[in-house]
Motif scaffolding. Structure first.
Motif, PDB file in Angstrom:
ATOM      1  N   GLN A  88      15.879 -23.375 -24.592  1.00 34.52           N
ATOM      2  CA  GLN A  88      15.554 -22.329 -23.609  1.00 34.52           C
ATOM      3  C   GLN A  88      15.385 -22.878 -22.204  1.00 34.52           C
ATOM      4  O   GLN A  88      15.899 -22.296 -21.246  1.00 34.52           O
ATOM      5  CB  GLN A  88      14.272 -21.613 -24.044  1.00 34.52           C
ATOM      6  N   THR A  89      14.664 -23.988 -22.058  1.00 34.00           N
ATOM      7  CA  THR A  89      14.340 -24.495 -20.722  1.00 34.00           C
ATOM      8  C   THR A  89      15.016 -25.812 -20.386  1.00 34.00           C
ATOM      9  O   THR A  89      14.816 -26.346 -19.295  1.00 34.00           O
ATOM     10  CB  THR A  89      12.808 -24.669 -20.592  1.00 34.00           C
ATOM     11  N   GLY A  90      15.782 -26.363 -21.279  1.00 32.23           N
ATOM     12  CA  GLY A  90      16.454 -27.627 -21.021  1.00 32.23           C
ATOM     13  C   GLY A  90      15.559 -28.818 -21.303  1.00 32.23           C
ATOM     14  O   GLY A  90      14.775 -28.814 -22.255  1.00 32.23           O
ATOM     15  N   LEU A  91      15.627 -29.827 -20.461  1.00 26.70           N
ATOM     16  CA  LEU A  91      14.887 -31.068 -20.687  1.00 26.70           C
ATOM     17  C   LEU A  91      13.382 -30.841 -20.480  1.00 26.70           C
ATOM     18  O   LEU A  91      12.952 -30.255 -19.483  1.00 26.70           O
ATOM     19  CB  LEU A  91      15.383 -32.155 -19.741  1.00 26.70           C
ATOM     20  N   VAL A  92      12.594 -31.316 -21.441  1.00 25.08           N
ATOM     21  CA  VAL A  92      11.138 -31.195 -21.381  1.00 25.08           C
ATOM     22  C   VAL A  92      10.531 -32.596 -21.309  1.00 25.08           C
ATOM     23  O   VAL A  92      10.919 -33.489 -22.061  1.00 25.08           O
ATOM     24  CB  VAL A  92      10.589 -30.451 -22.623  1.00 25.08           C
ATOM     25  N   LYS A  93       9.560 -32.768 -20.393  1.00 20.47           N
ATOM     26  CA  LYS A  93       8.899 -34.054 -20.196  1.00 20.47           C
ATOM     27  C   LYS A  93       7.389 -33.851 -20.267  1.00 20.47           C
ATOM     28  O   LYS A  93       6.843 -32.956 -19.618  1.00 20.47           O
ATOM     29  CB  LYS A  93       9.294 -34.632 -18.839  1.00 20.47           C
ATOM     30  N   GLN A  94       6.707 -34.699 -21.052  1.00 19.48           N
ATOM     31  CA  GLN A  94       5.263 -34.582 -21.175  1.00 19.48           C
ATOM     32  C   GLN A  94       4.642 -35.967 -21.303  1.00 19.48           C
ATOM     33  O   GLN A  94       5.162 -36.830 -22.023  1.00 19.48           O
ATOM     34  CB  GLN A  94       4.886 -33.723 -22.385  1.00 19.48           C
ATOM     35  N   ALA A  95       3.532 -36.163 -20.628  1.00 19.64           N
ATOM     36  CA  ALA A  95       2.842 -37.449 -20.671  1.00 19.64           C
ATOM     37  C   ALA A  95       2.193 -37.659 -22.038  1.00 19.64           C
ATOM     38  O   ALA A  95       1.751 -36.709 -22.690  1.00 19.64           O
ATOM     39  CB  ALA A  95       1.789 -37.512 -19.577  1.00 19.64           C
ATOM     40  N   ILE A  96       2.149 -38.918 -22.475  1.00 22.83           N
ATOM     41  CA  ILE A  96       1.515 -39.286 -23.741  1.00 22.83           C
ATOM     42  C   ILE A  96       0.232 -40.056 -23.424  1.00 22.83           C
ATOM     43  O   ILE A  96       0.259 -41.030 -22.663  1.00 22.83           O
ATOM     44  CB  ILE A  96       2.441 -40.173 -24.600  1.00 22.83           C
ATOM     45  N   SER A  97      -0.862 -39.617 -23.986  1.00 27.89           N
ATOM     46  CA  SER A  97      -2.138 -40.300 -23.751  1.00 27.89           C
ATOM     47  C   SER A  97      -2.425 -41.308 -24.864  1.00 27.89           C
ATOM     48  O   SER A  97      -1.809 -41.267 -25.930  1.00 27.89           O
ATOM     49  CB  SER A  97      -3.273 -39.279 -23.677  1.00 27.89           C
ATOM     50  N   GLU A  98      -3.400 -42.190 -24.615  1.00 27.59           N
ATOM     51  CA  GLU A  98      -3.762 -43.184 -25.626  1.00 27.59           C
ATOM     52  C   GLU A  98      -4.344 -42.532 -26.874  1.00 27.59           C
ATOM     53  O   GLU A  98      -4.199 -43.054 -27.982  1.00 27.59           O
ATOM     54  CB  GLU A  98      -4.762 -44.179 -25.033  1.00 27.59           C
ATOM     55  N   ASP A  99      -5.001 -41.389 -26.705  1.00 26.68           N
ATOM     56  CA  ASP A  99      -5.607 -40.696 -27.847  1.00 26.68           C
ATOM     57  C   ASP A  99      -4.560 -40.212 -28.840  1.00 26.68           C
ATOM     58  O   ASP A  99      -4.857 -40.035 -30.034  1.00 26.68           O
ATOM     59  CB  ASP A  99      -6.441 -39.509 -27.370  1.00 26.68           C
ATOM     60  N   ASP A 100      -3.344 -39.986 -28.355  1.00 27.65           N
ATOM     61  CA  ASP A 100      -2.288 -39.458 -29.243  1.00 27.65           C
ATOM     62  C   ASP A 100      -1.860 -40.487 -30.285  1.00 27.65           C
ATOM     63  O   ASP A 100      -1.197 -40.136 -31.265  1.00 27.65           O
ATOM     64  CB  ASP A 100      -1.074 -39.026 -28.423  1.00 27.65           C
ATOM     65  N   PHE A 101      -2.242 -41.759 -30.095  1.00 28.97           N
ATOM     66  CA  PHE A 101      -1.857 -42.818 -31.030  1.00 28.97           C
ATOM     67  C   PHE A 101      -2.959 -43.163 -32.025  1.00 28.97           C
ATOM     68  O   PHE A 101      -2.782 -44.049 -32.855  1.00 28.97           O
ATOM     69  CB  PHE A 101      -1.481 -44.094 -30.260  1.00 28.97           C
ATOM     70  N   LEU A 102      -4.094 -42.479 -31.935  1.00 30.92           N
ATOM     71  CA  LEU A 102      -5.256 -42.871 -32.734  1.00 30.92           C
ATOM     72  C   LEU A 102      -5.012 -42.797 -34.233  1.00 30.92           C
ATOM     73  O   LEU A 102      -5.512 -43.621 -34.994  1.00 30.92           O
ATOM     74  CB  LEU A 102      -6.460 -41.997 -32.359  1.00 30.92           C
ATOM     75  N   SER A 103      -4.253 -41.800 -34.677  1.00 30.84           N
ATOM     76  CA  SER A 103      -4.017 -41.624 -36.112  1.00 30.84           C
ATOM     77  C   SER A 103      -2.667 -40.948 -36.313  1.00 30.84           C
ATOM     78  O   SER A 103      -2.132 -40.321 -35.389  1.00 30.84           O
ATOM     79  CB  SER A 103      -5.120 -40.761 -36.735  1.00 30.84           C
TER      80      SER A 103
END
Length: 518
Positions: free
Chosen positions: A484-499
């Motif tokens: 729908q919107t083409g390329l999507v970009k989002q930041a990854i935080s350190e918390d996203d790697f916890l588990s």
């Protein structure tokens, strides 16, 4: 090659339909293993080792990294020849692949027309069978996917070998069989088919058994030499994929899952239950009617010869394949059986004059075309998505500074159409990009999601992050492509790697919020 007028219009109409329907695919990008195959040719050319690389295919596996026992030097040479001529241009590679499929349909017509003319039967049988082959919903995996060249080549040399064998030109037949064996392992089924053809022609005649042995003896010897050579370079003869167990063990283990493989492969790609039901009813009904009329017309031996082709190929597949995927991926494995399948249900065309039968055949042709269209649209969609992904890689890389890197989620497949499987790295490397972007954008498929969570914070990152002395060992951004919107970009935080749960939750939210392909 002679065409009667109805046959000519039928075949030309089918070819015109195929060209029109494949326009979206031809204008798209390569898919899956097609990337890696062309990338290998590019690597040989850059290292000035094209001749050495192609020569090495004659004494080692085509896919050593995958632990398989594939022996396909001629098909690799064909793909590298295309690369030398056209470079990485997807348009040229896809057009050639489509032409190869169409050429196989024309060869099938020529072969069948020669046979039926010998018995002064109706050549419209040859035209109908060729069109049903070209329009089978199992064929887009060959006509769109450049990596299907292995199967297309085997089919070509199979038809040429059968034509030469029928014409009593055994030297030519031996040459075509050799070329087929150098294209893909499935060519081994050609030899029992030739024996079956000799039985069809000479069984019951004086000295029939002697004639059959004399005609097929050299081909059996050639097959034996091929198997000995496979044993010499691989240490085994018939195993293709990296399974365990001898031939008998594979047959016994696969016998349980083989019906599931056939169901997934035949119908998994068509998401239309009623259409699949109509197709199955018509197909089984036409098989039954074909057998009934063959008995009535005392042509049962012809029916059994055609049916033997199906049995030989399916028996060979039984030794190699597991249950398959529910999406229908893997239709290429049935490419060489489609001509026999369509010939068997079309046999009454040789002598049938009833209008009701011809209406049923017309209905089957329309249903087959509809199913072909539905499957082809999914391959076209995958080609277009691949084109968008490859074209936007430079923009993604530009948005990431030198010390950082990002992860790009790419779809493994779209329905039955393989997209990024076995090709993630090649999509961000030359010749498909003007420069190396793997140090900034790392494509991955969904099933490797947890693998990449484990790889961060390890030395593995430094293996590809070669453009920085002190790289960030965690990815900074997540990219995906939305319909729908083409390329999507989002930041990854350190918390996203916890588990694993947090990591998966991050990506699922990204996919659901933006309707990303995955």
């Amino acid at each position: 090659m002679r065409f009667n007028q109805p046959s000519a219009w039928l075949i030309l109409g089918t070819i015109a339909y195929l060209f029109f329907m494949h326009l979206g695919s031809i204008n798209g990008q390569l898919l899956s293993d097609s990337f890696s195959l062309i990338y290998n040719c590019y690597g040989w050319q850059q290292a000035d080792q094209m001749s050495d690389g192609l020569l090495s295919m004659f004494y080692r596996s085509t896919n050593e990294a995958g632990g398989s026992f594939m022996f396909r030097p001629l098909a690799i040479a064909s793909l590298c020849g295309d690369y030398v001529l056209w470079g990485e241009q997807a348009f040229a590679h896809k057009l050639i692949q489509l032409l190869w499929h169409i050429g196989n349909g024309v060869l099938l017509y020529v072969l069948l027309a020669k046979v039926v003319r010998c018995y002064q039967l109706d050549t419209r049988f040859a035209a109908v069978t060729a069109c049903l082959f070209l329009l089978s919903h199992l064929t887009p995996e060959i006509s769109v996917w450049v990596a299907g060249r292995f199967d297309a080549l085997v089919q070509t040399f199979m038809f040429l070998c059968l034509y030469a064998y029928w014409s009593q030109k055994r030297i030519w037949a031996l040459c075509f069989l050799t070329l087929a064996l150098l294209s893909k392992e499935s060519a081994m089924v050609i030899v029992p088919m030739l024996v079956s053809l000799s039985c069809f022609r000479h069984w019951g005649k004086p000295n029939g058994l002697m004639t059959i042995s004399r005609e097929s003896g050299l081909f059996i010897i050639l097959l034996g030499l091929y198997l000995v050579y496979r044993w010499f370079i691989f240490g085994q003869t018939t195993q293709v994929y990296s399974q365990s167990g001898d031939l008998f063990e594979r047959i016994m283990s696969h016998a349980i899952t083989f019906p599931t493989f056939l169901r997934h492969t035949l119908l998994g790609a068509v998401d239309h239950l009623m259409l699949c039901g109509v197709y199955l009813v018509l197909m089984l009904g036409l098989y039954g009617y074909s057998f009934y009329r063959a008995r009535q017309r005392q042509m049962l031996r012809l029916w059994l010869f055609v049916a033997s082709g199906i049995v030989i190929i399916l028996t060979a597949l039984l030794t190699q394949v597991g249950p398959g995927e529910s999406s229908g991926t893997g239709a290429r494995l049935l490419y060489i059986v489609i001509p026999w399948q369509m010939a068997l249900l079309s046999l009454p065309m040789l002598y049938e004059t009833r209008r009701s039968y011809r209406f049923v055949m017309l209905g089957f042709l329309l249903v087959a075309t509809w199913m072909h269209c539905l499957v082809l649209q999914q391959w076209i969609a995958a080609s277009q998505i691949s084109k968008k992904l490859v074209s936007q890689v430079p923009d993604m890389a530009q948005s990431v500074d030198q010390d950082n890197w990002s992860l790009l989620l790419v779809p493994d497949h779209i329905g039955p159409a393989l997209l990024a499987r076995n090709a993630q790295a090649a999509m961000v490397l030359p010749p498909f990009q003007k420069q190396v972007y793997l140090n900034s954008v790392v494509p991955f498929i969904w099933r490797d999601l947890e693998l990449w969570r484990e790889r961060v914070n390890t030395s593995f990152v430094q293996q590809f992050k070669t453009n920085s002395d002190q790289p960030n060992i965690q990815p900074l951004y997540a990219f995906c492509l939305s319909g729908q919107t083409g390329l999507v970009k989002q930041a990854i935080s350190e918390d996203d790697f916890l588990s694993p749960q947090e990591w998966q939750s991050f990506w699922k939210k990204l996919i659901n919020d933006h309707r990303c392909y995955h």
